[in-house]
Design a protein around this motif. Structure first.
Motif, PDB file in Angstrom:
ATOM      1  N   ARG A 106      12.231  52.690  -1.218  1.00  6.68           N
ATOM      2  CA  ARG A 106      11.079  53.591  -1.353  1.00  6.68           C
ATOM      3  C   ARG A 106      11.450  54.899  -0.671  1.00  6.68           C
ATOM      4  O   ARG A 106      12.143  54.902   0.345  1.00  6.68           O
ATOM      5  CB  ARG A 106       9.837  53.009  -0.700  1.00  6.68           C
ATOM      6  CG  ARG A 106       9.269  51.841  -1.448  1.00  6.68           C
ATOM      7  CD  ARG A 106       7.893  51.487  -0.884  1.00  6.68           C
ATOM      8  NE  ARG A 106       7.373  50.361  -1.608  1.00  6.68           N
ATOM      9  CZ  ARG A 106       7.236  49.137  -1.094  1.00  6.68           C
ATOM     10  NH1 ARG A 106       7.558  48.904   0.156  1.00  6.68           N
ATOM     11  NH2 ARG A 106       6.765  48.154  -1.830  1.00  6.68           N
ATOM     12  N   TRP A 111       9.684  58.649   0.636  1.00  2.97           N
ATOM     13  CA  TRP A 111       8.533  59.512   0.872  1.00  2.97           C
ATOM     14  C   TRP A 111       9.044  60.902   1.230  1.00  2.97           C
ATOM     15  O   TRP A 111      10.012  61.033   1.974  1.00  2.97           O
ATOM     16  CB  TRP A 111       7.709  59.016   2.054  1.00  2.97           C
ATOM     17  CG  TRP A 111       6.986  57.738   1.841  1.00  2.97           C
ATOM     18  CD1 TRP A 111       5.684  57.582   1.457  1.00  2.97           C
ATOM     19  CD2 TRP A 111       7.486  56.401   2.041  1.00  2.97           C
ATOM     20  NE1 TRP A 111       5.367  56.248   1.390  1.00  2.97           N
ATOM     21  CE2 TRP A 111       6.446  55.500   1.745  1.00  2.97           C
ATOM     22  CE3 TRP A 111       8.719  55.882   2.431  1.00  2.97           C
ATOM     23  CZ2 TRP A 111       6.601  54.123   1.843  1.00  2.97           C
ATOM     24  CZ3 TRP A 111       8.882  54.518   2.515  1.00  2.97           C
ATOM     25  CH2 TRP A 111       7.830  53.648   2.225  1.00  2.97           C
ATOM     26  N   LEU A 124       4.629  59.263  -1.381  1.00  2.00           N
ATOM     27  CA  LEU A 124       5.575  58.352  -2.019  1.00  2.00           C
ATOM     28  C   LEU A 124       6.061  58.981  -3.319  1.00  2.00           C
ATOM     29  O   LEU A 124       5.278  59.257  -4.219  1.00  2.00           O
ATOM     30  CB  LEU A 124       4.914  56.999  -2.298  1.00  2.00           C
ATOM     31  CG  LEU A 124       5.804  55.929  -2.911  1.00  2.00           C
ATOM     32  CD1 LEU A 124       6.905  55.515  -1.950  1.00  2.00           C
ATOM     33  CD2 LEU A 124       4.968  54.718  -3.317  1.00  2.00           C
ATOM     34  N   PHE A 144       9.161  57.758  -4.817  1.00  2.00           N
ATOM     35  CA  PHE A 144      10.008  56.810  -5.527  1.00  2.00           C
ATOM     36  C   PHE A 144       9.785  55.418  -4.960  1.00  2.00           C
ATOM     37  O   PHE A 144       9.671  55.249  -3.743  1.00  2.00           O
ATOM     38  CB  PHE A 144      11.485  57.168  -5.398  1.00  2.00           C
ATOM     39  CG  PHE A 144      12.391  56.161  -6.043  1.00  2.00           C
ATOM     40  CD1 PHE A 144      12.596  56.173  -7.408  1.00  2.00           C
ATOM     41  CD2 PHE A 144      13.015  55.182  -5.289  1.00  2.00           C
ATOM     42  CE1 PHE A 144      13.418  55.226  -8.011  1.00  2.00           C
ATOM     43  CE2 PHE A 144      13.839  54.238  -5.878  1.00  2.00           C
ATOM     44  CZ  PHE A 144      14.040  54.272  -7.246  1.00  2.00           C
ATOM     45  N   SER A 145       9.740  54.420  -5.853  1.00  2.00           N
ATOM     46  CA  SER A 145       9.639  53.029  -5.423  1.00  2.00           C
ATOM     47  C   SER A 145      10.332  52.149  -6.450  1.00  2.00           C
ATOM     48  O   SER A 145      10.055  52.243  -7.651  1.00  2.00           O
ATOM     49  CB  SER A 145       8.169  52.623  -5.290  1.00  2.00           C
ATOM     50  OG  SER A 145       8.063  51.286  -4.878  1.00  2.00           O
ATOM     51  N   TRP A 146      11.254  51.318  -5.990  1.00  2.00           N
ATOM     52  CA  TRP A 146      11.932  50.360  -6.853  1.00  2.00           C
ATOM     53  C   TRP A 146      12.060  49.058  -6.086  1.00  2.00           C
ATOM     54  O   TRP A 146      12.604  49.035  -4.976  1.00  2.00           O
ATOM     55  CB  TRP A 146      13.309  50.871  -7.261  1.00  2.00           C
ATOM     56  CG  TRP A 146      13.980  49.996  -8.275  1.00  2.00           C
ATOM     57  CD1 TRP A 146      13.778  50.016  -9.628  1.00  2.00           C
ATOM     58  CD2 TRP A 146      14.915  48.949  -8.030  1.00  2.00           C
ATOM     59  NE1 TRP A 146      14.546  49.056 -10.231  1.00  2.00           N
ATOM     60  CE2 TRP A 146      15.255  48.372  -9.267  1.00  2.00           C
ATOM     61  CE3 TRP A 146      15.493  48.436  -6.891  1.00  2.00           C
ATOM     62  CZ2 TRP A 146      16.147  47.330  -9.401  1.00  2.00           C
ATOM     63  CZ3 TRP A 146      16.383  47.387  -7.015  1.00  2.00           C
ATOM     64  CH2 TRP A 146      16.703  46.850  -8.258  1.00  2.00           C
ATOM     65  N   SER A 147      11.552  47.984  -6.633  1.00  2.00           N
ATOM     66  CA  SER A 147      11.560  46.696  -5.956  1.00  2.00           C
ATOM     67  C   SER A 147      12.744  45.855  -6.398  1.00  2.00           C
ATOM     68  O   SER A 147      12.876  45.524  -7.572  1.00  2.00           O
ATOM     69  CB  SER A 147      10.266  45.933  -6.240  1.00  2.00           C
ATOM     70  OG  SER A 147      10.328  44.638  -5.670  1.00  2.00           O
ATOM     71  N   LYS A 178      13.065  53.845   2.928  1.00  2.00           N
ATOM     72  CA  LYS A 178      13.031  52.452   3.344  1.00  2.00           C
ATOM     73  C   LYS A 178      13.864  51.649   2.356  1.00  2.00           C
ATOM     74  O   LYS A 178      13.684  51.768   1.147  1.00  2.00           O
ATOM     75  CB  LYS A 178      11.600  51.917   3.352  1.00  2.00           C
ATOM     76  CG  LYS A 178      11.531  50.442   3.723  1.00  2.00           C
ATOM     77  CD  LYS A 178      10.113  49.919   3.669  1.00  2.00           C
ATOM     78  CE  LYS A 178      10.097  48.438   4.008  1.00  2.00           C
ATOM     79  NZ  LYS A 178       8.752  47.882   3.903  1.00  2.00           N
ATOM     80  N   GLU A 236      14.924  47.897   0.993  1.00  3.32           N
ATOM     81  CA  GLU A 236      14.511  46.493   0.922  1.00  3.32           C
ATOM     82  C   GLU A 236      15.768  45.654   0.732  1.00  3.32           C
ATOM     83  O   GLU A 236      16.408  45.703  -0.319  1.00  3.32           O
ATOM     84  CB  GLU A 236      13.566  46.308  -0.268  1.00  3.32           C
ATOM     85  CG  GLU A 236      13.209  44.875  -0.545  1.00  3.32           C
ATOM     86  CD  GLU A 236      12.476  44.721  -1.863  1.00  3.32           C
ATOM     87  OE1 GLU A 236      11.651  43.820  -1.936  1.00  3.32           O
ATOM     88  OE2 GLU A 236      12.740  45.499  -2.805  1.00  3.32           O
TER      89      GLU A 236
END
Length: 77
Positions: free
Chosen positions: A9, A11, A16, A18-21, A51, A53
């Motif tokens: 992620r 910020w 926020l 960008f977010s990719w799980s 961040k 993951e």
């Protein structure tokens, strides 16, 4: 742009962008420029928070800023 092992992620100035799980896809190996996102920076100081993951083993992160005019100054805190 960024590349991450596994999810990530990003910020910029508290927003926020960008977010990719990695959990949903089983993860991936990091490579430069896997994901690109346009962001608008404001004049003066901007804060970038990333961040990662990690689903196990080593973690990796590539982060790059495209600055063709060479106007940006970067600091790490």
């Amino acid at each position: 742009s960024l590349g991450s092992n596994d999810g990530a992620r990003v910020w910029v100035n508290g927003e926020l962008v960008f977010s990719w799980s990695g959990t949903a896809t089983g993860g991936r190996h990091a490579r430069p420029h896997q994901d690109e996102m346009p962001v608008k920076l404001r004049q003066g100081q901007n804060t970038v928070l990333v961040k990662v993951e990690n689903l196990g083993r080593d973690w990796q992160l590539y982060l790059a800023l495209h600055d063709p005019q060479r106007e940006l100054t970067l600091t790490a805190e």
